[in-house]
Design a protein around this motif. Structure first.
Motif, PDB file in Angstrom:
ATOM      1  N   GLU A   1       0.833  -1.208   0.000  1.00 31.03           N
ATOM      2  CA  GLU A   1       0.000   0.000   0.000  1.00 31.03           C
ATOM      3  C   GLU A   1       0.866   1.255   0.000  1.00 31.03           C
ATOM      4  OE1 GLU A   1      -3.858  -1.783   2.426  1.00 31.03           O
ATOM      5  OE2 GLU A   1      -2.106  -1.058   3.523  1.00 31.03           O
ATOM      6  N   ASN A   2       1.960   1.249   0.743  1.00 29.10           N
ATOM      7  CA  ASN A   2       2.850   2.407   0.771  1.00 29.10           C
ATOM      8  C   ASN A   2       3.495   2.657  -0.582  1.00 29.10           C
ATOM      9  OD1 ASN A   2       3.529   3.936   3.477  1.00 29.10           O
ATOM     10  ND2 ASN A   2       2.998   1.831   4.046  1.00 29.10           N
ATOM     11  N   MET A   3       3.642   1.610  -1.378  1.00 26.00           N
ATOM     12  CA  MET A   3       4.271   1.773  -2.688  1.00 26.00           C
ATOM     13  C   MET A   3       3.360   2.403  -3.724  1.00 26.00           C
ATOM     14  SD  MET A   3       6.681  -1.587  -3.103  1.00 26.00           S
ATOM     15  CE  MET A   3       8.351  -1.625  -2.441  1.00 26.00           C
ATOM     16  N   ILE A   4       2.087   2.636  -3.363  1.00 27.07           N
ATOM     17  CA  ILE A   4       1.183   3.338  -4.288  1.00 27.07           C
ATOM     18  C   ILE A   4       0.520   4.536  -3.610  1.00 27.07           C
ATOM     19  CG2 ILE A   4       0.701   1.254  -5.650  1.00 27.07           C
ATOM     20  CD1 ILE A   4      -2.158   1.379  -4.213  1.00 27.07           C
ATOM     21  N   LEU A   5       1.091   5.031  -2.529  1.00 23.83           N
ATOM     22  CA  LEU A   5       0.451   6.114  -1.774  1.00 23.83           C
ATOM     23  C   LEU A   5       0.104   7.314  -2.648  1.00 23.83           C
ATOM     24  CD1 LEU A   5       2.141   6.506   1.738  1.00 23.83           C
ATOM     25  CD2 LEU A   5      -0.162   5.717   1.192  1.00 23.83           C
ATOM     26  N   ASP A   6       0.995   7.672  -3.575  1.00 25.17           N
ATOM     27  CA  ASP A   6       0.708   8.828  -4.424  1.00 25.17           C
ATOM     28  C   ASP A   6       0.186   8.412  -5.802  1.00 25.17           C
ATOM     29  OD1 ASP A   6       3.047   7.803  -5.381  1.00 25.17           O
ATOM     30  OD2 ASP A   6       4.266   9.588  -5.018  1.00 25.17           O
ATOM     31  N   ARG A   7      -0.226   7.129  -5.929  1.00 22.49           N
ATOM     32  CA  ARG A   7      -0.799   6.663  -7.201  1.00 22.49           C
ATOM     33  C   ARG A   7      -2.062   5.832  -6.960  1.00 22.49           C
ATOM     34  NH1 ARG A   7       3.555   3.536 -10.558  1.00 22.49           N
ATOM     35  NH2 ARG A   7       2.012   3.896 -12.202  1.00 22.49           N
ATOM     36  N   TYR A   8      -2.681   6.031  -5.806  1.00 20.12           N
ATOM     37  CA  TYR A   8      -3.839   5.209  -5.436  1.00 20.12           C
ATOM     38  C   TYR A   8      -5.005   5.337  -6.421  1.00 20.12           C
ATOM     39  CZ  TYR A   8      -5.658   9.659  -3.747  1.00 20.12           C
ATOM     40  OH  TYR A   8      -6.077  10.960  -3.677  1.00 20.12           O
ATOM     41  N   ASP A   9      -5.076   6.469  -7.152  1.00 20.67           N
ATOM     42  CA  ASP A   9      -6.171   6.678  -8.102  1.00 20.67           C
ATOM     43  C   ASP A   9      -5.756   6.366  -9.532  1.00 20.67           C
ATOM     44  OD1 ASP A   9      -4.407   8.763  -8.273  1.00 20.67           O
ATOM     45  OD2 ASP A   9      -5.918  10.353  -8.321  1.00 20.67           O
ATOM     46  N   ASP A  10      -4.590   5.750  -9.691  1.00 18.09           N
ATOM     47  CA  ASP A  10      -4.116   5.365 -11.017  1.00 18.09           C
ATOM     48  C   ASP A  10      -4.926   4.169 -11.507  1.00 18.09           C
ATOM     49  OD1 ASP A  10      -2.630   4.271 -13.191  1.00 18.09           O
ATOM     50  OD2 ASP A  10      -0.814   5.267 -12.446  1.00 18.09           O
ATOM     51  N   PRO A  11      -5.489   4.238 -12.731  1.00 19.00           N
ATOM     52  CA  PRO A  11      -6.279   3.112 -13.257  1.00 19.00           C
ATOM     53  C   PRO A  11      -5.496   1.795 -13.298  1.00 19.00           C
ATOM     54  CG  PRO A  11      -6.560   5.068 -14.617  1.00 19.00           C
ATOM     55  CD  PRO A  11      -5.487   5.391 -13.646  1.00 19.00           C
ATOM     56  N   ALA A  12      -4.160   1.878 -13.262  1.00 23.43           N
ATOM     57  CA  ALA A  12      -3.367   0.646 -13.287  1.00 23.43           C
ATOM     58  C   ALA A  12      -3.601  -0.201 -12.046  1.00 23.43           C
ATOM     59  CB  ALA A  12      -1.885   0.992 -13.385  1.00 23.43           C
TER      60      ALA A  12
END
Length: 521
Positions: free
Chosen positions: A351-362
């Motif tokens: 989860e920490n590895m996507i903290l600033d990309r949580y809304d990325d469609p990927a």
């Protein structure tokens, strides 16, 4: 006075901070205690100074066991300590600060300020400290404040002086002055325990070196030992202390600041800052901590709004963009305090590895994250960035500091960037983790990203920089090449403009009298 520690053990819950440590300090000896941050050095000295009670072992002075229930007992036994963060009252004078807690009194019980000032003058003259007893603490440079702490310890008849990371907030010139002071103190018979993680300084001043790793003494060395040998003892394996990088090939401007000023509550924190960082280069920002570096990083990220000036990424003005949009604009950001600002301790590594990309469609659709995609992303980054973790579903708080930093770096470098700002990127890391982080930062530069490194470690600045900008009191004193001599950089860190710093350094090397530094606005 001979000081011995035998089998000192200190435990916090299930964590063993000091594990049966033996240490012997001879009279008039400079004994360096070397180890990475978190190795247990400061804990050991806090035990010696009476701030912590040991869970095992004993302290001996001149062969006799002693017990300290608090710092007062340690002071009475002849032990003084200069803490990494000074214990001074800003509004007090030097004399008042030195006398605090041990105030000399006259016949009527009134504090004798003249006696306190006389004591400061006597010690200052004896060791060439050049400290005015009537000066107010808040008006003194950091290096002089440190001398006040040493005077305070010596005024209480300290035979053993503990210096805890004493060069952390000093310029190179102030560090050299401190080293000269340490030698004078040792020559007068004072024993010094010098706690540090800086290899160059320990080799320059120590009579003997004890290395601590993970709470244990792992070896001792002479100051003639190479930096590589000492680094190997500190981390337990061979490491490279040099950064292997090709010359930069800078392109167009990737990050631009023009006339950026930041004033808050009547205080000028940033003063007309101009920076132009090109794609494919590393601009390192040097300076003693507290001179606006943190505020500069936060202005670039968008956490603070500048009073005047503009910020652009890749030619696009982002001055009005919020943090989220600046990240989308291609900014990568590694904060100086990873625990507070770089991660959520209770969240998993994945989860920490996507903290600033949580809304990325990927990673999902709409408000819903795909656990499988989040995990797959973390597994790939874990492998690429050598993040040592049992399972990416584990809380990131279970990782070591070095692996937490690798996870944050992996997150920030896992998307295309226009600019990367990394503030104190290797603080608290062991030498092996530092080596890895430096390699990844250089690799990001080589992809064409404009990189800004903010570091209080001059060795790191020299290792990474293609150009060096020096900050002093919120302004850029000058921007110089990475082969600029250390003494010149040190003068700039004290507020001397680049041209004048070069001139003063040259005169100093040639033995000519140098003019007093003059601040310029």
């Amino acid at each position: 006075m001979k000081l011995e520690l035998r089998g000192i053990t200190k435990v916090f819950g299930s964590f063993v901070a000091n594990d049966h440590i033996d240490l012997s300090v001879e009279p008039g000896q400079i004994h360096a205690l070397l180890g990475e941050n978190g190795a247990g050095k400061s804990t050991l000295m806090n035990v010696l100074y009476g701030l912590y009670q040991p869970d095992g072992g004993q302290i001996l002075i001149d062969g006799q066991p002693v017990t300290f229930t608090g710092p007062g007992d340690a002071v009475a036994a002849g032990i003084g300590m200069v803490h990494q963060h000074f214990m001074l009252v800003p509004v007090f004078t030097v004399a008042e600060s030195v006398a605090l807690g041990y105030e000399p009194t006259g016949p009527a019980g009134i504090i004798d300020t003249r006696a306190a000032a006389a004591k400061v003058t006597e010690i200052s003259q004896r060791f060439g400290f050049d400290v005015d007893p009537a000066a107010r603490i808040e008006d003194l440079p950091v290096g002089v404040q440190q001398r006040v702490e040493i005077i305070k310890a010596l005024s209480r008849q300290a035979s053993v002086l503990i210096l805890d990371e004493p060069t952390a907030v000093l310029t190179p010139q102030e560090t050299d002055e401190l080293i000269a002071i340490m030698r004078d103190l040792a020559a007068s018979g004072t024993s010094i325990v010098f706690i540090t993680h800086k290899l160059r300084e320990v080799r320059e001043v120590a009579d003997t070196i004890t290395v601590i790793r993970r709470g244990r003494v792992v070896g001792s060395a002479e100051p003639t030992a190479s930096a590589s040998e000492l680094a190997g003892l500190m981390v337990g394996h061979e490491v490279s202390l040099t950064v292997d990088k090709a010359p930069a090939e800078p392109g167009e401007e990737g990050l631009t600041l023009k006339g950026v000023t930041l004033a808050e509550e009547g205080t000028l924190l940033l003063d007309d800052v101009d920076l132009h960082v090109r794609n494919g280069e590393i601009l390192a920002i040097a300076g003693v901590q507290g001179n606006g570096q943190s505020e500069l990083a936060e202005v670039i990220l968008g956490l603070r709004t500048p009073s005047t000036g503009s910020i652009a990424f890749g030619g696009q003005d982002v001055t009005g963009h919020d943090v989220h949009r600046r990240l989308r604009d291609g900014l990568g950001f590694v904060p100086e305090d990873r625990s507070e600002d770089g991660m959520v301790a209770e969240f998993s590594v994945a989860e920490n590895m996507i903290l600033d990309r949580y809304d990325d469609p990927a990673f999902g659709a709409g408000p819903w994250l795909s656990p499988r995609r989040v995990r797959d992303n973390a597994q790939a980054l874990r492998q690429e960035f050598d993040v040592r973790v049992t399972d990416v579903a584990d809380p990131i708080s279970t990782l070591s500091g070095g692996n937490q930093q690798k996870a944050i770096l992996a997150r920030e470098l896992s998307r295309p960037l226009t600019a990367l700002v990394a503030s104190q990127p290797t603080r608290g890391l062991d030498v092996g983790s530092i080596e890895f982080v430096h390699q990844r930062i250089v690799a990001e530069r080589d992809t064409g990203t404009a990189v800004v490194i903010i570091s209080s470690e001059l060795d790191e600045v020299y290792a990474l920089a293609d150009r060096i900008a020096v900050m002093y009191r919120g302004r850029i004193v000058g921007i110089v090449e990475p082969d600029t001599p250390r003494d010149v950089l040190g003068l700039m860190m004290a507020g001397i403009p680049a041209d004048q710093a070069h001139h003063q350094a040259q005169e100093s090397r040639s033995g000519a009298a140098s003019p007093e530094p003059q601040e310029e606005r």
